[in-house]
Design a protein around this motif. Structure first.
Motif, PDB file in Angstrom:
ATOM      1  N   LYS A  77     -11.305  56.006   0.182  1.00 51.22           N
ATOM      2  CA  LYS A  77     -12.057  54.753   0.193  1.00 51.22           C
ATOM      3  C   LYS A  77     -12.989  54.591  -0.910  1.00 51.22           C
ATOM      4  O   LYS A  77     -13.518  53.633  -1.421  1.00 51.22           O
ATOM      5  CB  LYS A  77     -12.631  54.189   1.624  1.00 51.22           C
ATOM      6  CG  LYS A  77     -13.867  55.055   1.817  1.00 51.22           C
ATOM      7  CD  LYS A  77     -14.436  54.600   3.326  1.00 51.22           C
ATOM      8  CE  LYS A  77     -15.551  55.531   3.765  1.00 51.22           C
ATOM      9  NZ  LYS A  77     -15.167  56.885   4.206  1.00 51.22           N
ATOM     10  N   PHE A  78     -13.241  55.900  -1.389  1.00 56.32           N
ATOM     11  CA  PHE A  78     -14.330  56.095  -2.519  1.00 56.32           C
ATOM     12  C   PHE A  78     -13.706  55.902  -3.896  1.00 56.32           C
ATOM     13  O   PHE A  78     -14.438  55.810  -4.876  1.00 56.32           O
ATOM     14  CB  PHE A  78     -15.148  57.299  -2.284  1.00 56.32           C
ATOM     15  CG  PHE A  78     -16.200  57.307  -1.202  1.00 56.32           C
ATOM     16  CD1 PHE A  78     -17.338  56.853  -1.244  1.00 56.32           C
ATOM     17  CD2 PHE A  78     -15.582  57.978  -0.165  1.00 56.32           C
ATOM     18  CE1 PHE A  78     -17.986  56.778  -0.231  1.00 56.32           C
ATOM     19  CE2 PHE A  78     -16.527  58.170   0.948  1.00 56.32           C
ATOM     20  CZ  PHE A  78     -17.661  57.575   0.997  1.00 56.32           C
ATOM     21  N   SER A  99     -21.276  58.619  -1.703  1.00 57.18           N
ATOM     22  CA  SER A  99     -21.828  57.188  -1.228  1.00 57.18           C
ATOM     23  C   SER A  99     -22.893  56.790  -2.073  1.00 57.18           C
ATOM     24  O   SER A  99     -23.091  55.467  -2.451  1.00 57.18           O
ATOM     25  CB  SER A  99     -22.766  57.232   0.236  1.00 57.18           C
ATOM     26  OG  SER A  99     -21.525  57.468   1.079  1.00 57.18           O
ATOM     27  N   SER A 127     -11.066  54.593  -7.046  1.00 58.63           N
ATOM     28  CA  SER A 127     -10.161  53.644  -7.335  1.00 58.63           C
ATOM     29  C   SER A 127      -9.325  54.299  -8.457  1.00 58.63           C
ATOM     30  O   SER A 127      -8.205  53.507  -8.958  1.00 58.63           O
ATOM     31  CB  SER A 127     -10.972  52.551  -8.050  1.00 58.63           C
ATOM     32  OG  SER A 127     -11.741  53.224  -9.172  1.00 58.63           O
ATOM     33  N   GLN A 135     -15.348  55.465  -9.154  1.00 61.42           N
ATOM     34  CA  GLN A 135     -15.038  56.827  -8.852  1.00 61.42           C
ATOM     35  C   GLN A 135     -13.689  57.134  -8.969  1.00 61.42           C
ATOM     36  O   GLN A 135     -12.780  56.241  -8.496  1.00 61.42           O
ATOM     37  CB  GLN A 135     -15.669  57.366  -7.723  1.00 61.42           C
ATOM     38  CG  GLN A 135     -17.276  56.963  -7.494  1.00 61.42           C
ATOM     39  CD  GLN A 135     -17.721  57.734  -6.386  1.00 61.42           C
ATOM     40  OE1 GLN A 135     -18.048  58.855  -6.186  1.00 61.42           O
ATOM     41  NE2 GLN A 135     -17.955  56.858  -5.456  1.00 61.42           N
ATOM     42  N   ARG A 149     -21.218  55.133  -5.089  1.00 63.06           N
ATOM     43  CA  ARG A 149     -20.751  53.724  -4.860  1.00 63.06           C
ATOM     44  C   ARG A 149     -21.973  52.662  -4.583  1.00 63.06           C
ATOM     45  O   ARG A 149     -21.778  51.666  -4.791  1.00 63.06           O
ATOM     46  CB  ARG A 149     -20.136  54.094  -3.353  1.00 63.06           C
ATOM     47  CG  ARG A 149     -19.424  52.707  -3.000  1.00 63.06           C
ATOM     48  CD  ARG A 149     -18.367  52.701  -2.045  1.00 63.06           C
ATOM     49  NE  ARG A 149     -19.272  53.347  -0.656  1.00 63.06           N
ATOM     50  CZ  ARG A 149     -18.529  53.221   0.487  1.00 63.06           C
ATOM     51  NH1 ARG A 149     -17.170  52.997   0.541  1.00 63.06           N
ATOM     52  NH2 ARG A 149     -18.923  53.743   1.651  1.00 63.06           N
ATOM     53  N   SER A 150     -22.976  53.137  -4.145  1.00 63.24           N
ATOM     54  CA  SER A 150     -24.233  52.456  -4.249  1.00 63.24           C
ATOM     55  C   SER A 150     -24.687  51.818  -5.493  1.00 63.24           C
ATOM     56  O   SER A 150     -25.171  50.985  -5.419  1.00 63.24           O
ATOM     57  CB  SER A 150     -25.479  52.924  -3.150  1.00 63.24           C
ATOM     58  OG  SER A 150     -26.152  54.038  -4.121  1.00 63.24           O
TER      59      SER A 150
END
Length: 247
Positions: free
Chosen positions: A161-162, A130, A164, A139, A133-134
């Protein structure tokens, strides 16, 4: 770690032992798998105990621990199968490589189907993912596992979801320790390799990062301990500590 904050523009994660605390689970799985294989290839009853221990040792499991330099820690699913096959051939007639791999995959599917709980996450994994991502950092995940196996372990936690970018053992052009997974991530994101943080838990991961010129951080307590890495390598006790890189 703070000296690397400004240079890091993307993060590539290893899975086994880094994001997931799954080596203890895999030790149990591999023992069950080899016991099944001993039956399948009709190894004599009086030889099976030795055959199981030989098979485990061949893939890097000794005295209930995973060798950070062994096949289970750093190999591909194909190389693990080949190591098992070589060990078991001392005790019985082993099928040809492709047939043996189908046999292994079938038995492993049965074992996985019987499990009701996924391997636990390493402490702080969600915080670290997280945090990256923030900051808007791309990632990726680089694993020696197949696509099906890897995504099956990530799905219960929603970790997909984290990421790509993925490099799977059955799809990568060249497996670790070849730097292909990092260089391909670099190519697709347009981020230089020396601005990519690669997080892993084995000497194979360290070698991969070193060859690519990426920044490396070793998560201890997976397959590798601090003695397994070079003296200058950044280490942390769990992924949660990597949050320090992002803030």
């Amino acid at each position: 770690m703070k000296k690397h904050i400004e240079s890091i523009k993307a993060v590539l994660w290893d899975k086994d032992g880094t994001l997931l605390d799954n080596f203890s689970v895999w030790i149990r799985r591999e023992r069950s798998l080899i016991e099944f294989l001993c039956t399948d290839i009709e190894i004599a009853e009086n030889l099976r105990s030795d055959a199981v221990e030989s098979g485990l040792a061949a893939i890097g499991i000794r005295d209930g621990k995973v060798d950070p330099h062994g096949e289970l820690a750093g190999g591909t699913e194909a190389s693990i199968c080949d190591a098992m096959s070589g060990a078991l051939s001392d005790f019985g007639q082993v099928p040809e490589p492709e047939e043996f791999r189908r046999l292994v995959n079938g038995r492993l599917h049965e074992i996985l189907a019987g499990e009701t709980e996924p391997p636990p996450l390493r402490r702080g994994v969600l915080d670290a993912l997280s945090a990256a991502r923030s900051r808007g950092l791309p990632q990726g995940l680089a694993t020696s596992d197949s696509r099906k196996s890897a995504l099956g372990e990530l799905a219960p936690y929603g970790l997909e979801k984290f990421f790509s970018y993925y490099s799977f053992g059955d799809e990568a052009l060249r497996p670790k320790p070849d730097p292909w997974c990092i260089l391909e991530f670099s190519r697709l994101t347009g981020i230089p390799a020396d601005s990519i943080l690669f997080v892993g838990d084995t000497p194979v991961d360290e070698a991969t990062a070193g060859t690519a010129g990426a920044v490396f951080c070793a998560v201890l307590g997976g397959a590798g301990g601090w003695r397994d890495f070079s003296a200058t390598t950044m280490t942390c006790n769990d992924p949660g500590e990597i949050v320090k890189v992002f803030f």
